[in-house]
Write an enzyme that holds these catalytic residues in place. Structure first.
Site, PDB file in Angstrom:
ATOM      1  N   GLY A  31       0.878  -1.207   0.052  1.00 39.14           N
ATOM      2  CA  GLY A  31       0.096   0.040   0.242  1.00 39.14           C
ATOM      3  C   GLY A  31       0.824   1.075   0.130  1.00 39.14           C
ATOM      4  N   ALA A  32       0.251   2.495   0.445  1.00 37.58           N
ATOM      5  CA  ALA A  32       0.851   3.668   0.281  1.00 37.58           C
ATOM      6  C   ALA A  32       1.381   3.915  -0.901  1.00 37.58           C
ATOM      7  CB  ALA A  32       2.063   3.871   1.335  1.00 37.58           C
ATOM      8  N   GLY A  36       5.748   4.737  -8.439  1.00 34.75           N
ATOM      9  CA  GLY A  36       6.532   3.665  -8.822  1.00 34.75           C
ATOM     10  C   GLY A  36       5.624   2.262  -8.675  1.00 34.75           C
ATOM     11  N   HIS A  37       4.548   2.200  -7.859  1.00 32.24           N
ATOM     12  CA  HIS A  37       3.620   1.326  -8.062  1.00 32.24           C
ATOM     13  C   HIS A  37       2.769   1.334  -9.474  1.00 32.24           C
ATOM     14  CE1 HIS A  37       4.206   1.438  -3.602  1.00 32.24           C
ATOM     15  NE2 HIS A  37       4.315   0.199  -3.681  1.00 32.24           N
ATOM     16  N   LYS A 153      13.702  -1.200  -7.701  1.00 29.70           N
ATOM     17  CA  LYS A 153      14.164  -0.258  -6.405  1.00 29.70           C
ATOM     18  C   LYS A 153      14.745  -1.230  -5.348  1.00 29.70           C
ATOM     19  CE  LYS A 153      13.765   2.695  -2.893  1.00 29.70           C
ATOM     20  NZ  LYS A 153      13.289   1.429  -1.915  1.00 29.70           N
ATOM     21  N   GLN A 157      15.398  -8.105  -3.448  1.00 30.83           N
ATOM     22  CA  GLN A 157      13.991  -8.593  -3.235  1.00 30.83           C
ATOM     23  C   GLN A 157      13.796  -9.278  -4.645  1.00 30.83           C
ATOM     24  OE1 GLN A 157      10.426  -7.145  -1.220  1.00 30.83           O
ATOM     25  NE2 GLN A 157       9.875  -6.477  -3.005  1.00 30.83           N
ATOM     26  N   LEU A 188      11.737   6.632  -5.555  1.00 31.95           N
ATOM     27  CA  LEU A 188      10.508   6.857  -4.904  1.00 31.95           C
ATOM     28  C   LEU A 188      10.296   5.596  -4.023  1.00 31.95           C
ATOM     29  CD1 LEU A 188       7.689   7.767  -7.555  1.00 31.95           C
ATOM     30  CD2 LEU A 188       9.330   9.222  -6.170  1.00 31.95           C
ATOM     31  N   SER A 189       9.659   5.946  -2.803  1.00 31.61           N
ATOM     32  CA  SER A 189       9.567   4.792  -1.687  1.00 31.61           C
ATOM     33  C   SER A 189       8.625   5.365  -0.982  1.00 31.61           C
ATOM     34  CB  SER A 189      10.821   4.645  -0.851  1.00 31.61           C
ATOM     35  OG  SER A 189      10.711   4.139  -0.006  1.00 31.61           O
TER      36      SER A 189
HETATM   37  O1  PAF Z   1       8.049  -4.916  -1.901  1.00 28.99           O
HETATM   38  C1  PAF Z   1       7.102  -4.851  -1.178  1.00 28.99           C
HETATM   39  O2  PAF Z   1       6.403  -4.017  -1.173  1.00 28.99           O
HETATM   40  C2  PAF Z   1       7.102  -6.015  -0.306  1.00 28.99           C
HETATM   41  O3  PAF Z   1       8.112  -6.510   0.150  1.00 28.99           O
HETATM   42  C3  PAF Z   1       6.105  -7.172  -1.129  1.00 28.99           C
HETATM   43  C4  PAF Z   1       6.674  -7.886  -1.995  1.00 28.99           C
HETATM   44  C5  PAF Z   1       4.755  -6.721  -1.237  1.00 28.99           C
HETATM   45  C6  PAF Z   1       5.954  -8.442   0.025  1.00 28.99           C
HETATM   46  O4  PAF Z   1       5.339  -7.892   1.155  1.00 28.99           O
END
Ligand code: PAF
Length: 282
Positions: A31-32, A36-37, A153, A157, A188-189
């Protein structure tokens, strides 16, 4: 602009998942939501075409936060998130409650991220990647997409999710999307909103350090690290956790070609990470 269907638990989700043969893509988030999303959602839409289904998951995953980290204060903006997803033409939002995703409390069986999960971010945040990979595996199993999109970013991960999908024969194709930056370069974060105006000014030095490093690529790896370090050293407010140059798969860097420069630093109470591709000439 159609409003996305919001599923709050796994049975609601099961009722809105596409039928077999309809291509779907998932964007996993906490969320938030920011630009970037949005870039991830657009990439997901482009991959499945207008007839396919784009699913966004929104869940602040307690398993990936260590003691003393920002789980409680992590920004939660549900109404704005639904509006952002609607604006991007998302079909389904899966926003489960904690007890729906973890009905028996903390899971007994989790995903071990392997040696890379204990390096870089994993060395500073023990257990973090086990928590990330466990929730990503659960969300892939629940949403069953053809594609899953993650931002570069969080490069470590992304690398570990790719490795998990390959090592565990997960069918979804994992696709990375380039980092979206502010005009001055700050990546962006969701955590940028923790920064005061002064901290924000210091924060941009992370991307400046990476760019200085990339410019030194023709002179080799040691020069890349020295150039990046000299930018960081100008800011005593920065408490640098690591500055490292690695191969694109995050193994030790070997010789000329593409490499990845990664940095993590604390500014006051906020921890920022960033990374950039670097071309090494030797
Ligand atoms: O990158 C993120 O926002 C989180 O690490 C993810 C991939 C949604 C897992 O909770």
């Amino acid at each position: 602009m159609d409003t996305p269907v919001v599923a709050h638990d796994r049975s609601e989700l099961a009722g809105v998942l596409p039928e077999a043969g309809v291509r779907s893509a998932v964007v996993m988030t906490m969320g938030a939501l920011h630009e970037g999303h949005r870039a991830l959602m657009r990439a997901a839409r482009a991959a499945v075409s207008p007839d396919g289904v784009v699913i966004v998951t929104i869940f602040v995953n307690p398993l990936q936060f260590g003691p003393g980290e920002d789980f409680e204060r992590y920004p939660r903006t549900p109404d704005a998130d639904v509006a952002t997803c609607a604006d991007e033409g998302v079909d389904v939002i899966f926003a489960p409650r904690r007890d729906d995703l973890y009905p028996q409390g903390e899971p007994q069986v989790t995903v071990d991220p392997g040696p890379l999960g204990r390096e870089l971010e994993g060395a500073v945040r023990p257990g973090h990647f086990g928590g990330v990979l466990t929730v990503v595996a659960k969300l892939l199993n629940l949403t069953r997409p053809a594609y899953a999109f993650f931002g570069e970013k969080d490069y470590q991960q992304l690398t570990l999710i790719r490795r998990m999908a390959a090592d565990l024969e997960m069918p979804a194709e994992i696709i990375g999307v380039p980092t979206v930056r502010e005009p001055d370069g700050l990546a962006l974060s969701s955590r940028n909103r923790y920064l005061s105006a002064d901290e924000r000014r210091v924060g941009v030095s992370l991307s400046r350090a990476l760019l200085a490093g990339a410019d030194a690529g023709p002179s080799g790896g040691a020069a890349v690290l020295a150039a990046a370090r000299s930018v960081l050293d100008r800011h005593p407010e920065l408490d640098v956790d690591y500055l490292e140059l690695r191969a694109p798969n995050l193994e030790a860097v070997a010789g000329p070609g593409a490499a990845r420069l990664l940095v993590a630093a604390r500014i006051g109470a906020t921890r920022l990470i960033d990374n950039l591709e670097v071309q090494l000439s030797r």
